[in-house]
Design a protein around this motif. Sequence first.
Motif, mmCIF file in Angstrom:
data_model
loop_
_atom_site.group_PDB
_atom_site.id
_atom_site.type_symbol
_atom_site.label_atom_id
_atom_site.label_comp_id
_atom_site.label_asym_id
_atom_site.label_seq_id
_atom_site.Cartn_x
_atom_site.Cartn_y
_atom_site.Cartn_z
ATOM 1 N N LEU A 13 46.530 47.974 42.190
ATOM 2 C CA LEU A 13 46.640 47.418 40.845
ATOM 3 C C LEU A 13 45.583 48.011 39.923
ATOM 4 N N LEU A 111 40.551 46.081 30.879
ATOM 5 C CA LEU A 111 41.334 45.586 32.009
ATOM 6 C C LEU A 111 41.159 46.492 33.221
ATOM 7 N N LEU A 115 39.757 45.134 36.781
ATOM 8 C CA LEU A 115 40.558 45.205 38.004
ATOM 9 C C LEU A 115 39.876 46.059 39.074
ATOM 10 N N ARG A 118 37.306 43.780 40.488
ATOM 11 C CA ARG A 118 37.967 42.851 41.426
ATOM 12 C C ARG A 118 38.220 43.522 42.773
ATOM 13 N N LYS A 147 44.758 36.172 30.209
ATOM 14 C CA LYS A 147 45.223 37.444 30.765
ATOM 15 C C LYS A 147 44.701 37.684 32.181
ATOM 16 N N LEU A 148 43.409 37.365 32.414
ATOM 17 C CA LEU A 148 42.835 37.547 33.753
ATOM 18 C C LEU A 148 43.020 36.330 34.647
ATOM 19 N N TRP A 180 36.123 33.788 38.042
ATOM 20 C CA TRP A 180 37.358 34.502 38.388
ATOM 21 C C TRP A 180 37.549 34.426 39.891
ATOM 22 N N VAL A 187 45.136 33.484 39.520
ATOM 23 C CA VAL A 187 44.841 34.865 39.157
ATOM 24 C C VAL A 187 46.030 35.775 39.469
ATOM 25 N N LEU A 191 47.754 38.052 36.582
ATOM 26 C CA LEU A 191 47.783 39.508 36.650
ATOM 27 C C LEU A 191 49.207 40.054 36.741
ATOM 28 N N SER A 192 50.126 39.232 37.237
ATOM 29 C CA SER A 192 51.533 39.657 37.292
ATOM 30 C C SER A 192 52.303 39.171 36.074
ATOM 31 N N ARG A 193 51.558 38.559 35.129
ATOM 32 C CA ARG A 193 52.135 38.044 33.880
ATOM 33 C C ARG A 193 53.204 36.989 34.146
#
Length: 299
Positions: A13, A111, A115, A118, A147-148, A180, A187, A191-193
Motif C-alpha cells: 500500500l 499520504l 503509509l 505505517r 482519511k487515515l 493511529w 484504519v 485506508l480502503s475508503r
Amino acid sequence: MTEPEAIDSAATLALAAAASAGVTVDEVHEVDELDELNRVIDAVWHREGDAVAMEMLRALAHSGNCILAARSGTEMVGATVSFRGVHEGRPTLHSHITGIVPGSQLRGVGLALKLRQRAWALANGIESVTWTFDPLVARNAHFNLTKLGAEAGEYLADFYGPLRDDANGDVATDRLLAVWRLASPRVARALSRRIPVPPIEVLLREGAPVVLDIGADGHPHITGLAAWTETTPARPERALARIPDDILAVRSHDRGQADAWQGALREVMTTLFAQGLCPVGAIPPGWYVFGPPGSEWPA
C-alpha cells in the motif's frame, strides 16, 4: 504480533501511494541527507536554526528510529522524523515533525510518507503511531481523523509552549494527540475508503447539536455546551463543532479573531473530552463530529 501478510500488505500500500504521488520514500541516515531533510522542514516551518538539531537527527537515525524522506527524482520534497516511544503502556512510534515543500503539497506526498511510516512500524513490531496536530487546521483534522482513520486521544493545551514559526506565530500551541492504531478495523476501512462519511447536511438534518459555529462576524459562537455539564442527567452522544476552513489566513490578518477561536475550541474540546466524547471524524470545510471513543460514522 502483526501477521506477515499484514506487513506485506502495508508495504504494498505504501509503494502504491508513493507511485501515485510521483515520489520515492526511503529512510535517511547520513549527515548530508539529514542536512537536506532539515532544509525541507525549514522550507515549511521557517524556524530559527535547524528544525531538529543535527546531532539529534543523527543519533535518532543511528539508534533505530524512523526518519523518512520523499523524493521527486533527485529532489527531496517531503520528510518526517519519528522515534520510538510508549503509549498506553505499549510500544509506539511517535511522529514528531513532518513537512512537504510548497509546490508539492496536495498531491499525495503526505499520504505516501504516512503509509511508509505505517509499514515501517508494523515491520518493526509496533502497532500504533502517535503525533500531535493543531486542532484548528481543518485540512489536517480531515486528513488525520477521516482519511487515515486515526483517533483523537487527548486535548493538550499549549503543549509545546511558543514555537514562533510561520505556521504558529507566537500563539499557544494547543494540540490534539492523534493515535493511529495501524492494524485496527477502523484504519483498514479508512485506508480502503470504506468509511461512509455522511455529508454534514445529513447530520444536521438528523438533529446533531452544534456546539461551536462561525458567527456572522467570523468570530466563534459557542452554543448549548451546558448540555454536557456533569449536572445534566442525559447528554447527547453526538455533537458538531465548526471551525474556520483556513485558520492560517485568519492568524495572518486578525490576531484577535484567531485568539478567540483558540479559546473557544479549547473550551469546547476540553468540556466534551471530560464528558466522554472526542472527535471521531472531520468533514470539510471545517466540521468536527464528536462521539464516544471508538465509535464509527455516524458517531
